[in-house]
Scaffold this motif. Structure first.
Motif, PDB file in Angstrom:
ATOM      1  N   LEU A 286       0.832  -1.207   0.000  1.00 45.71           N
ATOM      2  CA  LEU A 286       0.000   0.000   0.000  1.00 45.71           C
ATOM      3  C   LEU A 286       0.868   1.258   0.000  1.00 45.71           C
ATOM      4  CD1 LEU A 286      -2.858  -0.791   2.530  1.00 45.71           C
ATOM      5  CD2 LEU A 286      -2.983  -0.690   0.050  1.00 45.71           C
TER       6      LEU A 286
ATOM      7  N   PHE B 197       2.986   8.648   6.601  1.00 43.73           N
ATOM      8  CA  PHE B 197       2.394   7.339   6.895  1.00 43.73           C
ATOM      9  C   PHE B 197       3.470   6.330   7.271  1.00 43.73           C
ATOM     10  CE2 PHE B 197      -1.088   8.905   4.127  1.00 43.73           C
ATOM     11  CZ  PHE B 197      -2.062   8.889   5.102  1.00 43.73           C
TER      12      PHE B 197
ATOM     13  N   ILE C 158       4.551   6.919  10.749  1.00 46.40           N
ATOM     14  CA  ILE C 158       3.544   6.505  11.736  1.00 46.40           C
ATOM     15  C   ILE C 158       3.581   4.995  11.939  1.00 46.40           C
ATOM     16  CG2 ILE C 158       1.068   6.295  12.154  1.00 46.40           C
ATOM     17  CD1 ILE C 158       0.722   9.010  10.812  1.00 46.40           C
ATOM     18  N   TRP C 159       3.709   4.251  10.845  1.00 45.99           N
ATOM     19  CA  TRP C 159       3.726   2.788  10.971  1.00 45.99           C
ATOM     20  C   TRP C 159       5.022   2.289  11.565  1.00 45.99           C
ATOM     21  CZ3 TRP C 159       0.148  -1.085   9.740  1.00 45.99           C
ATOM     22  CH2 TRP C 159      -1.090  -0.598   9.296  1.00 45.99           C
TER      23      TRP C 159
ATOM     24  N   LEU D 226      -8.322  -0.516  26.177  1.00 49.35           N
ATOM     25  CA  LEU D 226      -8.705   0.021  24.872  1.00 49.35           C
ATOM     26  C   LEU D 226      -9.512  -0.983  24.061  1.00 49.35           C
ATOM     27  CD1 LEU D 226      -8.483   2.122  22.591  1.00 49.35           C
ATOM     28  CD2 LEU D 226      -6.322   1.094  21.969  1.00 49.35           C
TER      29      LEU D 226
ATOM     30  N   TRP E 172       1.791  -5.186  16.334  1.00 47.33           N
ATOM     31  CA  TRP E 172       1.861  -3.723  16.440  1.00 47.33           C
ATOM     32  C   TRP E 172       3.222  -3.215  15.980  1.00 47.33           C
ATOM     33  CZ3 TRP E 172       3.424   0.055  20.554  1.00 47.33           C
ATOM     34  CH2 TRP E 172       2.820   1.299  20.358  1.00 47.33           C
TER      35      TRP E 172
ATOM     36  N   VAL F 247       9.528  -1.689   6.512  1.00 48.00           N
ATOM     37  CA  VAL F 247      10.579  -0.872   5.901  1.00 48.00           C
ATOM     38  C   VAL F 247      11.437  -1.737   4.972  1.00 48.00           C
ATOM     39  CG1 VAL F 247      12.598   0.527   6.394  1.00 48.00           C
ATOM     40  CG2 VAL F 247      10.619   0.669   7.862  1.00 48.00           C
TER      41      VAL F 247
ATOM     42  N   ALA G 142      11.809  -1.428   0.823  1.00 45.33           N
ATOM     43  CA  ALA G 142      13.068  -1.338   0.095  1.00 45.33           C
ATOM     44  C   ALA G 142      13.129  -2.419  -0.979  1.00 45.33           C
ATOM     45  CB  ALA G 142      14.235  -1.485   1.063  1.00 45.33           C
TER      46      ALA G 142
ATOM     47  N   ARG H 157      -8.374   2.925  -7.398  1.00 45.87           N
ATOM     48  CA  ARG H 157      -7.637   2.005  -6.538  1.00 45.87           C
ATOM     49  C   ARG H 157      -6.715   2.789  -5.600  1.00 45.87           C
ATOM     50  NH1 ARG H 157      -4.575  -1.149 -10.068  1.00 45.87           N
ATOM     51  NH2 ARG H 157      -6.552  -1.834 -10.923  1.00 45.87           N
ATOM     52  N   GLN H 158      -6.117   3.879  -6.161  1.00 46.79           N
ATOM     53  CA  GLN H 158      -5.210   4.666  -5.339  1.00 46.79           C
ATOM     54  C   GLN H 158      -5.956   5.316  -4.171  1.00 46.79           C
ATOM     55  OE1 GLN H 158      -2.833   7.859  -7.105  1.00 46.79           O
ATOM     56  NE2 GLN H 158      -1.271   6.297  -7.387  1.00 46.79           N
TER      57      GLN H 158
ATOM     58  N   SER I 279      -6.678   2.620  -1.587  1.00 38.77           N
ATOM     59  CA  SER I 279      -5.557   2.228  -0.732  1.00 38.77           C
ATOM     60  C   SER I 279      -5.197   3.356   0.226  1.00 38.77           C
ATOM     61  CB  SER I 279      -4.353   1.822  -1.577  1.00 38.77           C
ATOM     62  OG  SER I 279      -3.912   2.912  -2.326  1.00 38.77           O
ATOM     63  N   LEU I 280      -5.425   4.609  -0.213  1.00 41.05           N
ATOM     64  CA  LEU I 280      -5.144   5.733   0.679  1.00 41.05           C
ATOM     65  C   LEU I 280      -6.084   5.703   1.881  1.00 41.05           C
ATOM     66  CD1 LEU I 280      -2.947   7.801   0.213  1.00 41.05           C
ATOM     67  CD2 LEU I 280      -4.748   9.473  -0.273  1.00 41.05           C
TER      68      LEU I 280
ATOM     69  N   LEU J 205      -4.944   3.119   4.216  1.00 38.21           N
ATOM     70  CA  LEU J 205      -3.744   3.591   4.906  1.00 38.21           C
ATOM     71  C   LEU J 205      -4.082   4.537   6.045  1.00 38.21           C
ATOM     72  CD1 LEU J 205      -0.889   4.442   2.401  1.00 38.21           C
ATOM     73  CD2 LEU J 205      -0.972   2.744   4.192  1.00 38.21           C
ATOM     74  N   VAL J 206      -5.003   5.468   5.768  1.00 39.34           N
ATOM     75  CA  VAL J 206      -5.352   6.455   6.791  1.00 39.34           C
ATOM     76  C   VAL J 206      -5.970   5.746   8.001  1.00 39.34           C
ATOM     77  CG1 VAL J 206      -6.829   8.413   7.327  1.00 39.34           C
ATOM     78  CG2 VAL J 206      -5.610   8.329   5.159  1.00 39.34           C
TER      79      VAL J 206
ATOM     80  N   GLY K 135      -5.709   2.563   8.839  1.00 41.11           N
ATOM     81  CA  GLY K 135      -4.693   1.714   9.464  1.00 41.11           C
ATOM     82  C   GLY K 135      -3.727   2.526  10.313  1.00 41.11           C
ATOM     83  N   SER K 136      -3.293   3.664   9.777  1.00 43.26           N
ATOM     84  CA  SER K 136      -2.360   4.498  10.533  1.00 43.26           C
ATOM     85  C   SER K 136      -2.994   4.962  11.828  1.00 43.26           C
ATOM     86  CB  SER K 136      -1.950   5.720   9.713  1.00 43.26           C
ATOM     87  OG  SER K 136      -1.372   5.313   8.515  1.00 43.26           O
TER      88      SER K 136
ATOM     89  N   PHE L  73      -2.999   2.153  14.268  1.00 45.82           N
ATOM     90  CA  PHE L  73      -1.650   1.898  14.768  1.00 45.82           C
ATOM     91  C   PHE L  73      -1.180   2.978  15.722  1.00 45.82           C
ATOM     92  CE2 PHE L  73       1.404  -1.305  13.239  1.00 45.82           C
ATOM     93  CZ  PHE L  73       0.453  -2.213  12.865  1.00 45.82           C
TER      94      PHE L  73
ATOM     95  N   TYR M 201      -3.025   4.926  17.504  1.00 39.51           N
ATOM     96  CA  TYR M 201      -3.908   5.187  18.640  1.00 39.51           C
ATOM     97  C   TYR M 201      -3.300   4.819  19.996  1.00 39.51           C
ATOM     98  CZ  TYR M 201      -8.276   6.219  20.945  1.00 39.51           C
ATOM     99  OH  TYR M 201      -9.221   6.796  21.739  1.00 39.51           O
ATOM    100  N   PRO M 202      -2.800   3.570  20.180  1.00 37.82           N
ATOM    101  CA  PRO M 202      -2.245   3.240  21.500  1.00 37.82           C
ATOM    102  C   PRO M 202      -1.119   4.182  21.901  1.00 37.82           C
ATOM    103  CG  PRO M 202      -2.437   1.279  20.155  1.00 37.82           C
ATOM    104  CD  PRO M 202      -2.713   2.436  19.256  1.00 37.82           C
ATOM    105  N   PHE M 203      -0.363   4.582  20.890  1.00 41.49           N
ATOM    106  CA  PHE M 203       0.773   5.473  21.116  1.00 41.49           C
ATOM    107  C   PHE M 203       0.294   6.842  21.593  1.00 41.49           C
ATOM    108  CE2 PHE M 203       4.525   7.798  19.449  1.00 41.49           C
ATOM    109  CZ  PHE M 203       5.484   7.063  20.111  1.00 41.49           C
TER     110      PHE M 203
ATOM    111  N   VAL N 274      16.986   3.292   7.306  1.00 41.53           N
ATOM    112  CA  VAL N 274      16.314   2.652   6.182  1.00 41.53           C
ATOM    113  C   VAL N 274      17.324   2.300   5.101  1.00 41.53           C
ATOM    114  CG1 VAL N 274      14.527   2.928   4.464  1.00 41.53           C
ATOM    115  CG2 VAL N 274      14.210   3.886   6.735  1.00 41.53           C
TER     116      VAL N 274
ATOM    117  N   SER O  80      18.234  -1.606   4.234  1.00 38.74           N
ATOM    118  CA  SER O  80      17.634  -2.113   3.007  1.00 38.74           C
ATOM    119  C   SER O  80      18.703  -2.560   2.017  1.00 38.74           C
ATOM    120  CB  SER O  80      16.758  -1.044   2.379  1.00 38.74           C
ATOM    121  OG  SER O  80      17.543   0.069   2.088  1.00 38.74           O
TER     122      SER O  80
END
Lengths: 352, 274
Positions: free
Chosen positions: A139, A150, A153-154, A179, A211, A218, A222, B7-8, B11-12, B15-16, B18-19, B22, B24-26, B265, B269
Motif C-alpha cells: 500500500l 504514513f 507513523i507505521w 482500549l 503492532w 521498511v 526497500a 484504486r489509489q 488504498s489511501l 492507509l489512513v 490503518g495508521s 496503529f 492510537y495506543p501510542f 532505512v 535495506s
C-alpha cells in the motif's frame, strides 16, 4: 578458573585498583595474555615465512570475532552440552546423571506446555507478521505526497519495544477499562479477559507482536523499490492485470526478502521471553498459557538453580530451532527466486 | 486511468484508517501520561480531554532513583555501541579486503552464527561471568560487545566490497599498512553503516531485558527497563505515572530514530537480502 581471577584481582588491588573495577582489570589481563599467546607464535611464523604476511594480518584483524566466538559462543555451547548431563545447583559439586535431564524433559508436562506455547506463538505470529508487513508495504509503495508521514507513523511503534511495549499493552488488554474491550463494547461485544484468560492470553501476545510490524515493512518497502520497473511495463503491455502482476512479478521478485523475514521472525519468535516474563510477573500466566520456552528455561536456571536441566532445555531449544530453520531452507527451493545472473561476489572480491 | 485512480484512493483510505489504528495506543499513551488520576478514570479509552498534568513526569521520575538507573542504562548502552561498531568494522574490512586462504569458510561460520539463538548460551555464560567475579555488575552487559556482532560484520563487509578495489591498491603503493587503510580510508567511508549499526545496537542494548534480569540483582545497578518492569508490578494502579515513565524510557529511541531516519532505512535495506 575463579582462583586465577581472585589472584589477579588481589594483585590489582594491591596496585591500588578499586574493587568495582578489579573484575574488569582481571578480565583484561586474561585477554591480554590470550593475545600474547596468539600473536607471539604468529609473529614467529611470519618471520620464518611459514605464513604469508597478509594471512597473518587477516587473522589479527578478525581476532576480536574469533575470540568472541570461542569465548561467548563455542565455549559456552560445549560447556552447556557437558553440563546437560550433570545435576548442578551452583553450590554442591556437579554430579553426573547421564541422560536423566533429557528423559526428565521428555516427560515434564511443563516442557510439553512450553513447546506448545512457543510453537503456537511462532505459527500464528510469523505468517501474520509477514502478511501484514508485506500488505502495508504494498500500500505504501506509491508515489503520493505525504507518504513519508504514513511510513513514519507505521514505523514508530516498532521503537516501543520490550518492557515499555508490554506496559502499554497491559492497559490495551485490560478487561475492565482497556482500549480493546472498550472498542468492542461500542459494538456491543463483551471482550475476553485477555492476559487473565488462558485461552486468550497467547492471542493477545500475537496481536501485540503485530503492532511492531513497521520494522519489517521498511525492509519490504526497500525490496519492492528494487523490483525493475521494466518487468511491470512489459507485463502491462501484455495485458496483465494488477493481481496477475502481483503473483507473477512482485511476489517472485521479493521472495528472498520474505524468506529472510520468515527465518529471522521464526528465530525471534522461538526466543520470546520479555512478553511472557513481564505480563505474568515471571509466573507463566493463567494455566501456563504464556509459559514460553525461554521463560521456562530462565525459571529453571535462575529461580530453581537447576543448571544442568536448564542446559538440557537450551539444547532442546537449539535443536528445535535448527530443525525448523533447516526445514524452511529446504522448502525455500520451491518458492524463493534468485536472479541467475547473480555475481559470485565472494570469489571475485578477494584481491590477488 | 479511472480504475487506477480509484484504486489509489481506496488504498489511501485503508492507509489512513490503518495508521490511525496503529497510532492510537501510542497517542493514548502520551495523552494518559499527561492526565490527573481523576482524568484517567473519566477519559477511559478516549484521547481527549487531557489535563496537561506535567507533574506526572516529575512525580514518576522522583518515585524511584531515576538518574541512577539512567546512568546504568547509558553505561550499558554507549560503550557497547562504540565497541561493536569499531570491532565489527575491523572484522568486516578483513573479510572484504585482506586476501587470506580460508576466509570464505570462516565468513560462512560468521553467517551461521547469526542463526544461533543467543538464549542457548545464557546458562554457561552466566557461569562464565560468575567465574570472572562479575555477578551483579554491569560488565556482563558490556564486555560481549567488544568482540563485534555477526550481523554488523556482514553489513560492513557487504559495504566495503562495493567500494572500489583501487582504494586499497593505491594505499598499498603509498606504503600504508592494513590498519592505516582501515582506519583512515575504509572506516570513514562507511558512515552509513556506522550509523545503522550504532542505532540498532543502541536500540537492543537500551531495551535489553533478559540479560540485566539475569545478572543485576541490587538496586544500585538496575537499568531502566528492569526498573520499569518492577515499577509495573508496584504501581499497576497509577496508570498516568506508569505511562509517563514508559515514555521517558522510550524517548531516546524515538529521538535517535528521527535523527538517523535516513540512514536506518538506507543501511538496512541495502543489506541485499536479495
Amino acid at each position: 578458573m575463579s582462583e586465577i581471577i581472585t589472584a589477579i584481582e588481589q594483585v590489582l588491588g594491591r596496585l591500588g585498583m578499586s574493587p568495582d573495577v578489579q573484575p574488569l582489570g582481571a578480565f583484561l589481563v586474561l585477554l591480554a595474555a590470550i593475545y600474547v599467546l596468539f600473536l607471539g607464535p604468529l609473529w614467529f611464523a611470519v618471520r620464518r615465512q611459514w605464513v604469508h604476511r597478509s594471512t597473518a594480518a587477516f587473522w589479527v584483524f578478525i581476532s576480536p570475532w574469533v575470540f568472541g566466538f570461542l569465548l561467548f559462543t563455542v565455549g559456552p555451547m560445549a560447556y552447556s552440552l557437558v553440563l546437560s548431563f550433570f545435576d548442578w545447583n551452583l553450590i554442591d559439586p556437579p554430579s553426573f546423571t547421564g541422560l536423566d535431564n533429557y528423559t526428565e524433559a521428555a516427560s515434564d508436562p511443563l516442557v510439553a506446555k512450553a513447546v506448545q506455547v512457543t510453537l503456537t506463538y511462532a505459527a500464528l505470529s510469523v505468517p501474520l507478521q509477514v502478511a501484514l508487513s508485506l500488505g502495508v508495504a504494498l500500500l505504501m509503495n506509491v508515489r503520493v505526497r505525504g507518504i513519508h508521514v504514513f511510513r513514519t507513523i507505521w514505523y514508530l511503534p516498532s521503537l516501543v519495544t520490550g518492557v515499555a511495549q508490554v506496559v502499554l499493552f497491559l492497559w490495551v488488554f485490560n478487561p475492565g477499562y482497556g482500549l480493546l474491550n472498550g472498542v468492542l463494547r461500542v459494538f456491543g461485544i463483551e471482550g475476553p479477559a485477555w492476559f487473565a484468560d488462558p485461552g486468550w492470553a497467547l492471542p493477545a501476545v500475537v496481536i501485540m507482536s503485530l503492532w511492531t510490524v513497521g520494522g519489517n515493512m521498511v525492509i519490504y518497502l526497500a525490496g519492492l523499490q528494487d523490483v525493475p520497473t521494466e518487468l511491470y511495463e512489459a507485463a502491462h503491455l501484455d495485458g496483465a492485470g494488477a493481481v496477475r502482476r502481483f503473483w507473477s512479478i512482485t511476489l517472485p521478485q521479493i521472495s528472498p526478502v520474505i524468506f529472510f523475514n520468515v527465518i529471522t521472525g521464526l528465530i525471534g519468535a522461538m526466543q520470546t521471553f520479555t512478553q511472557g516474563y513481564v505480563v505474568t510477573q515471571a509466573g507463566g500466566g493463567p494455566s501456563h498459557s504464556l509459559l514460553f520456552f525461554v521463560l521456562y528455561l530462565y525459571q529453571n536456571a535462575f529461580e530453581y538453580f537447576r543448571m544442568g536441566y536448564a542446559s538440557a532445555l537450551a539444547w532442546i531449544l537449539l535443536v528445535m530451532i535448527l530443525l525448523l530453520t533447516a526445514l524452511i531452507f529446504r522448502g525455500s527451493a520451491f518458492w524463493v527466486y534468485y536472479e541467475s545472473t547473480r555475481p559470485k561476489e565472494a570469489r571475485f572480491a578477494r584481491a590477488k | 486511468m479511472a480504475p487506477s485512480r480509484l484504486r489509489q484512493t481506496g488504498s489511501l483510505v485503508v492507509l489512513v484508517i490503518g495508521s490511525f489504528v496503529f497510532a492510537y495506543p501510542f497517542l493514548w499513551m502520551i495523552a494518559t501520561s499527561l492526565r490527573t488520576r481523576q482524568g484517567v478514570a473519566e477519559a477511559g479509552v478516549s484521547l481527549w480531554p487531557v489535563q496537561w498534568h506535567f507533574q506526572n513526569y516529575t512525580d514518576g521520575l522522583s518515585s524511584f532513583p531515576f538518574w541512577q538507573y539512567l546512568g546504568n542504562s547509558l553505561l550499558t548502552t554507549i560503550p557497547p555501541v562504540i565497541f561493536t561498531v569499531l570491532s565489527s568494522s575491523l572484522v568486516g574490512f578483513a573479510f572484504a579486503r585482506i586476501p587470506a586462504r580460508g576466509a570464505g569458510v570462516i565468513f560462512g561460520i560468521v553467517l551461521a552464527t547469526m542463526l544461533l539463538p543467543g538464549e542457548v548460551t545464557i546458562v554457561p555464560q552466566f557461569i562464565l561471568f560468575r567465574e570472572l567475579d562479575m555477578m551483579d555488575t554491569l560488565y556482563p552487559l558490556i564486555l560481549p560487545s567488544l568482540f563485534g556482532s555477526a550481523f554488523f560484520i556482514f553489513l560492513f563487509r557487504q559495504f566495503y566490497l562495493r567500494l572500489p578495489q583501487s582504494l586499497t591498491d593505491a594505499a598499498i603503493v603509498d606504503g600504508a599498512g592494513w590498519f592505516r587503510i582501515w582506519w583512515s580510508i575504509y572506516l570513514p567511508l562507511s558512515q552509513p553503516i556506522i550509523v545503522a549499526a550504532a542505532v540498532l545496537q543502541f536500540m537492543s542494548s537500551w531495551n535489553n531485558f533478559l540479560t540485566p534480569s539475569i545478572y543485576l540483582s541490587s538496586e544500585r545497578w538496575k537499568t531502566l527497563p528492569l526498573a520499569l518492569a518492577g515499577f509495573t508490578s508496584a504501581n499497576s494502579t497509577d496508570t498516568s505515572l506508569l505511562m509517563a515513565t514508559s515514555i521517558v524510557v522510550v524517548l531516546p529511541c524515538i529521538v535517535i530514530f528521527f535523527l538517523a531516519q535516513r540512514h536506518i532505512v538506507g543501511g538496512i535495506s541495502f543489506t541485499g537480502s536479495k
